[in-house]
Write a protein that holds these residues in place. Structure first.
Motif, PDB file in Angstrom:
ATOM      1  N   GLU A 157       0.808  -1.213   0.000  1.00  0.00           N
ATOM      2  CA  GLU A 157       0.000   0.000   0.000  1.00  0.00           C
ATOM      3  C   GLU A 157       0.845   1.269   0.000  1.00  0.00           C
ATOM      4  OE1 GLU A 157      -3.193  -0.091  -0.295  1.00  0.00           O
ATOM      5  OE2 GLU A 157      -3.565  -2.219   0.058  1.00  0.00           O
ATOM      6  N   LEU A 158       2.120   1.145   0.396  1.00  0.00           N
ATOM      7  CA  LEU A 158       3.005   2.308   0.470  1.00  0.00           C
ATOM      8  C   LEU A 158       4.423   1.857   0.178  1.00  0.00           C
ATOM      9  CD1 LEU A 158       3.202   5.383   1.273  1.00  0.00           C
ATOM     10  CD2 LEU A 158       3.747   4.597   3.584  1.00  0.00           C
ATOM     11  N   VAL A 159       5.129   2.605  -0.653  1.00  0.00           N
ATOM     12  CA  VAL A 159       6.526   2.303  -0.986  1.00  0.00           C
ATOM     13  C   VAL A 159       7.384   3.511  -0.627  1.00  0.00           C
ATOM     14  CG1 VAL A 159       8.177   1.805  -2.846  1.00  0.00           C
ATOM     15  CG2 VAL A 159       5.912   0.713  -2.856  1.00  0.00           C
ATOM     16  N   LEU A 160       8.462   3.268   0.104  1.00  0.00           N
ATOM     17  CA  LEU A 160       9.484   4.278   0.374  1.00  0.00           C
ATOM     18  C   LEU A 160      10.768   3.803  -0.280  1.00  0.00           C
ATOM     19  CD1 LEU A 160       7.423   4.228   2.908  1.00  0.00           C
ATOM     20  CD2 LEU A 160       9.193   5.500   4.105  1.00  0.00           C
ATOM     21  N   ALA A 161      11.443   4.677  -1.009  1.00  0.00           N
ATOM     22  CA  ALA A 161      12.639   4.250  -1.727  1.00  0.00           C
ATOM     23  C   ALA A 161      13.702   5.335  -1.713  1.00  0.00           C
ATOM     24  CB  ALA A 161      12.295   3.879  -3.175  1.00  0.00           C
ATOM     25  N   SER A 162      14.950   4.876  -1.790  1.00  0.00           N
ATOM     26  CA  SER A 162      16.075   5.790  -1.988  1.00  0.00           C
ATOM     27  C   SER A 162      16.905   5.272  -3.157  1.00  0.00           C
ATOM     28  CB  SER A 162      16.949   5.886  -0.733  1.00  0.00           C
ATOM     29  OG  SER A 162      17.708   4.699  -0.551  1.00  0.00           O
ATOM     30  N   ALA A 163      17.525   6.193  -3.864  1.00  0.00           N
ATOM     31  CA  ALA A 163      18.457   5.843  -4.936  1.00  0.00           C
ATOM     32  C   ALA A 163      19.744   6.608  -4.706  1.00  0.00           C
ATOM     33  CB  ALA A 163      17.873   6.186  -6.304  1.00  0.00           C
ATOM     34  N   LEU A 164      20.856   5.893  -4.807  1.00  0.00           N
ATOM     35  CA  LEU A 164      22.182   6.469  -4.572  1.00  0.00           C
ATOM     36  C   LEU A 164      23.030   6.229  -5.811  1.00  0.00           C
ATOM     37  CD1 LEU A 164      24.373   7.456  -2.372  1.00  0.00           C
ATOM     38  CD2 LEU A 164      24.848   5.025  -2.104  1.00  0.00           C
ATOM     39  N   LEU A 165      23.697   7.264  -6.282  1.00  0.00           N
ATOM     40  CA  LEU A 165      24.590   7.152  -7.432  1.00  0.00           C
ATOM     41  C   LEU A 165      25.923   7.800  -7.088  1.00  0.00           C
ATOM     42  CD1 LEU A 165      25.010   6.359 -10.441  1.00  0.00           C
ATOM     43  CD2 LEU A 165      24.126   8.614 -11.049  1.00  0.00           C
ATOM     44  N   VAL A 166      27.011   7.052  -7.252  1.00  0.00           N
ATOM     45  CA  VAL A 166      28.358   7.534  -6.953  1.00  0.00           C
ATOM     46  C   VAL A 166      29.208   7.373  -8.209  1.00  0.00           C
ATOM     47  CG1 VAL A 166      30.389   7.292  -5.475  1.00  0.00           C
ATOM     48  CG2 VAL A 166      28.114   6.740  -4.569  1.00  0.00           C
ATOM     49  N   ARG A 167      29.889   8.424  -8.615  1.00  0.00           N
ATOM     50  CA  ARG A 167      30.796   8.335  -9.761  1.00  0.00           C
ATOM     51  C   ARG A 167      32.006   9.232  -9.519  1.00  0.00           C
ATOM     52  NH1 ARG A 167      26.475   8.149 -14.221  1.00  0.00           N
ATOM     53  NH2 ARG A 167      26.611   6.010 -14.975  1.00  0.00           N
ATOM     54  N   THR A 168      33.192   8.693  -9.804  1.00  0.00           N
ATOM     55  CA  THR A 168      34.392   9.508  -9.732  1.00  0.00           C
ATOM     56  C   THR A 168      35.444   8.947 -10.678  1.00  0.00           C
ATOM     57  OG1 THR A 168      35.932  10.584  -8.187  1.00  0.00           O
ATOM     58  CG2 THR A 168      35.530   8.232  -7.863  1.00  0.00           C
ATOM     59  N   GLU A 169      36.298   9.822 -11.176  1.00  0.00           N
ATOM     60  CA  GLU A 169      37.461   9.407 -11.977  1.00  0.00           C
ATOM     61  C   GLU A 169      38.698   9.542 -11.113  1.00  0.00           C
ATOM     62  OE1 GLU A 169      37.651  11.662 -15.569  1.00  0.00           O
ATOM     63  OE2 GLU A 169      35.825  10.765 -16.416  1.00  0.00           O
ATOM     64  N   TRP A 170      39.639   8.586 -11.288  1.00  0.00           N
ATOM     65  CA  TRP A 170      40.850   8.595 -10.474  1.00  0.00           C
ATOM     66  C   TRP A 170      41.735   9.794 -10.800  1.00  0.00           C
ATOM     67  CZ3 TRP A 170      38.818   5.683  -7.354  1.00  0.00           C
ATOM     68  CH2 TRP A 170      38.397   4.377  -7.599  1.00  0.00           C
ATOM     69  N   ARG A 171      42.370  10.323  -9.783  1.00  0.00           N
ATOM     70  CA  ARG A 171      43.388  11.356 -10.006  1.00  0.00           C
ATOM     71  C   ARG A 171      44.586  10.763 -10.745  1.00  0.00           C
ATOM     72  NH1 ARG A 171      43.960  14.507  -4.200  1.00  0.00           N
ATOM     73  NH2 ARG A 171      41.826  15.338  -4.083  1.00  0.00           N
ATOM     74  N   GLY A 342      38.266   4.851 -13.118  1.00  0.00           N
ATOM     75  CA  GLY A 342      37.405   5.383 -12.073  1.00  0.00           C
ATOM     76  C   GLY A 342      36.513   4.341 -11.442  1.00  0.00           C
ATOM     77  N   PHE A 343      35.570   4.846 -10.659  1.00  0.00           N
ATOM     78  CA  PHE A 343      34.670   4.009  -9.866  1.00  0.00           C
ATOM     79  C   PHE A 343      33.260   4.531 -10.038  1.00  0.00           C
ATOM     80  CE2 PHE A 343      32.332   3.389  -5.859  1.00  0.00           C
ATOM     81  CZ  PHE A 343      32.486   2.026  -5.647  1.00  0.00           C
ATOM     82  N   GLU A 344      32.302   3.611 -10.140  1.00  0.00           N
ATOM     83  CA  GLU A 344      30.897   3.998 -10.107  1.00  0.00           C
ATOM     84  C   GLU A 344      30.119   2.947  -9.336  1.00  0.00           C
ATOM     85  OE1 GLU A 344      29.312   4.385 -14.028  1.00  0.00           O
ATOM     86  OE2 GLU A 344      29.483   2.266 -14.514  1.00  0.00           O
ATOM     87  N   ALA A 345      29.096   3.417  -8.626  1.00  0.00           N
ATOM     88  CA  ALA A 345      28.264   2.518  -7.844  1.00  0.00           C
ATOM     89  C   ALA A 345      26.868   3.106  -7.763  1.00  0.00           C
ATOM     90  CB  ALA A 345      28.833   2.314  -6.439  1.00  0.00           C
ATOM     91  N   ALA A 346      25.902   2.220  -7.594  1.00  0.00           N
ATOM     92  CA  ALA A 346      24.518   2.652  -7.431  1.00  0.00           C
ATOM     93  C   ALA A 346      23.814   1.687  -6.500  1.00  0.00           C
ATOM     94  CB  ALA A 346      23.795   2.715  -8.774  1.00  0.00           C
ATOM     95  N   ALA A 347      22.867   2.225  -5.745  1.00  0.00           N
ATOM     96  CA  ALA A 347      22.047   1.399  -4.862  1.00  0.00           C
ATOM     97  C   ALA A 347      20.625   1.938  -4.876  1.00  0.00           C
ATOM     98  CB  ALA A 347      22.590   1.408  -3.439  1.00  0.00           C
ATOM     99  N   VAL A 348      19.668   1.043  -4.981  1.00  0.00           N
ATOM    100  CA  VAL A 348      18.260   1.394  -4.820  1.00  0.00           C
ATOM    101  C   VAL A 348      17.727   0.552  -3.668  1.00  0.00           C
ATOM    102  CG1 VAL A 348      15.960   1.389  -5.840  1.00  0.00           C
ATOM    103  CG2 VAL A 348      17.922   2.071  -7.220  1.00  0.00           C
ATOM    104  N   LEU A 381      35.508   0.121   0.215  1.00  0.00           N
ATOM    105  CA  LEU A 381      34.414   1.035   0.509  1.00  0.00           C
ATOM    106  C   LEU A 381      34.670   2.355  -0.192  1.00  0.00           C
ATOM    107  CD1 LEU A 381      35.313   3.362   2.821  1.00  0.00           C
ATOM    108  CD2 LEU A 381      35.136   1.389   4.329  1.00  0.00           C
ATOM    109  N   ALA A 382      33.593   2.982  -0.623  1.00  0.00           N
ATOM    110  CA  ALA A 382      33.655   4.325  -1.172  1.00  0.00           C
ATOM    111  C   ALA A 382      33.258   5.293  -0.064  1.00  0.00           C
ATOM    112  CB  ALA A 382      32.708   4.473  -2.366  1.00  0.00           C
ATOM    113  N   VAL A 383      34.012   6.365   0.071  1.00  0.00           N
ATOM    114  CA  VAL A 383      33.808   7.296   1.175  1.00  0.00           C
ATOM    115  C   VAL A 383      33.774   8.721   0.651  1.00  0.00           C
ATOM    116  CG1 VAL A 383      36.298   7.398   1.665  1.00  0.00           C
ATOM    117  CG2 VAL A 383      34.677   7.978   3.463  1.00  0.00           C
TER     118      VAL A 383
END
Length: 403
Positions: A157-171, A342-348, A381-383
């Motif tokens: 009856e109810l949905v709560l959601a989060s979406a996370l997107l992380v992207r970076t290129e290495w130095r 680089g690194f990329e990550a996503a979470a839903v 871990l990405a920080v």
């Protein structure tokens, strides 16, 4: 007004979020290959704001903040890491969808980010397609479906959601090769592992008696930490040490090793160069990885403060809606890719809530455990560099292989 994340979240907020990640990982039989405690955190805050009694108390204890701060967290996180993907290496989106029979409490809804509330029509196929589009749009297609089952025996009856997107290129980019295998260890016989090599001229390698931690610096505000533990150290202990190593004061610099000295996965040696040495010189060999996990968070209810919230008889969400709701589903889909540039990550993360008494009791799922032998795994871990907020973490059992 858009705030920097370090202005939107206090050090106490960051410590509480990281403590949730640590406790969640410690409670699992196996470390996920990709998971985000940060993806769960704002959803628990939203639930706590709508809860009363023991349900509220348990959620607040898991969050590690008081009720007033919990009410402010979703908007603070959204303001500090906006969903506009052009503006930051870290983006967070929040969404709430209510069914036709659910009227949200106005005070509860007023504390949510603007534009985050939508509707469920009752047409499960159409609703699922809309939720999947939201997940895909907010993660640039890295997660293509909302991790929730609208066709479950207990109607949502109810949905709560989060979406996370992380992207970076290495130095400092890595050089990638698939032609030279690992020289030793359990991966030496793998066909075409994606091996990454780089040389750093900065102090990015720290050591202790238990672990070695490399900080791979991104060009934005995101770093990725790789941690290698002692041979006899359990995976949970390696991850725990890596979370400790978010504090720059952890361990000691590997640059202080004398020629011939060794640490975990590290040895120092001397060679002749064509110019004087002016700073650290760190040679790195690691592996690319591309991992995904789908996690049932109801199985982690004690660590996440969801025991009473998921009790169809005992859940108390009187400040969320007048209907008697409980958490019937809680799931997360997460993916992470670490490569040469680089690194990329996503979470839903999605929480589905059902009406008490509207359906048969929830199905009980057996906990299936598969024992996997990890020879020389490493944790990552990405920080968020300015705050130390852990974004995504996991455990790598094997390198990515060339296609």
């Amino acid at each position: 007004m858009t705030l920097a994340l370090q202005d939107a979240l206090s050090p106490a907020d960051v410590a509480a979020a990281n403590a949730l990640t640590r406790r969640w990982f410690a409670a699992r039989d196996e470390i996920p290959s990709a998971a985000s405690g940060l993806g769960i955190w704002p959803l628990l805050a939203m639930l706590s704001t709508g809860a009363v009694g023991e349900t509220r108390d348990e959620l607040l204890a898991a969050l590690g903040v008081d009720a007033d701060r919990a009410a402010a967290l979703p908007r603070a996180l959204f303001d500090g890491a906006p969903a506009d993907r052009s503006s930051s290496a870290l983006n967070v989106a929040l969404g709430i969808w209510a069914g036709p029979g659910v009227v949200l409490d106005p005070d509860w809804a007023a504390g949510l980010p603007s534009g985050s509330i939508g509707s469920l029509t009752g047409d499960n196929a159409a609703d699922k397609a809309a939720l999947d589009r939201w997940a895909s749009d907010r993660t640039d297609g890295l997660i293509d479906a909302m991790p929730i089952d609208l066709d479950a025996p207990v109607p949502i009856e109810l949905v709560l959601a989060s979406a996370l997107l992380v992207r970076t290129e290495w130095r400092t980019a890595f050089e990638e090769t698939t032609f030279t295998p690992f020289e030793r260890g359990p991966w030496k016989d793998l066909a075409q592992p994606r091996i990454l090599r780089a040389t750093y001229h900065e102090d990015v390698l720290r050591i202790s008696d238990d672990a070695t931690v490399l900080t791979v610096r991104g060009g934005d505000d995101v770093d990725v930490l790789l941690g290698l533990g002692r041979d006899d150290l359990a995976p949970h202990a390696v991850v725990d040490a890596l979370i400790d190593a978010v504090d720059p004061a952890w361990g000691r610099s590997a640059a202080g090793l004398a020629p011939g000295e060794r640490a975990i996965g590290v040895h120092a040696y001397e060679y002749m160069g064509s110019a004087p040495q002016t700073g650290p010189e760190i040679g790195v060999t690691t592996a690319a990885f591309d991992v995904s996990d789908d996690l049932d968070l109801i199985r982690d209810a004690p660590a996440l403060g969801l025991v009473r919230a998921s009790d169809r008889y005992g859940a108390q969400f009187d400040r969320l809606t007048a209907r008697k709701l409980y958490v019937s589903q809680a799931r997360q889909s997460c993916t992470a890719r670490f490569g040469a540039t680089g690194f990329e990550a996503a979470a839903v993360t999605a929480i589905g809530m059902a009406l008490f008494g509207s359906a048969p009791p929830m199905t009980q799922y057996p906990h299936v455990r598969t024992d996997v032998v990890f020879d020389r795994p490493f944790a990552y871990l990405a920080v968020h560099r300015p705050t130390g907020l852990v974004l995504v973490a996991g455990w790598i059992a094997a390198p990515a292989l060339a296609a």
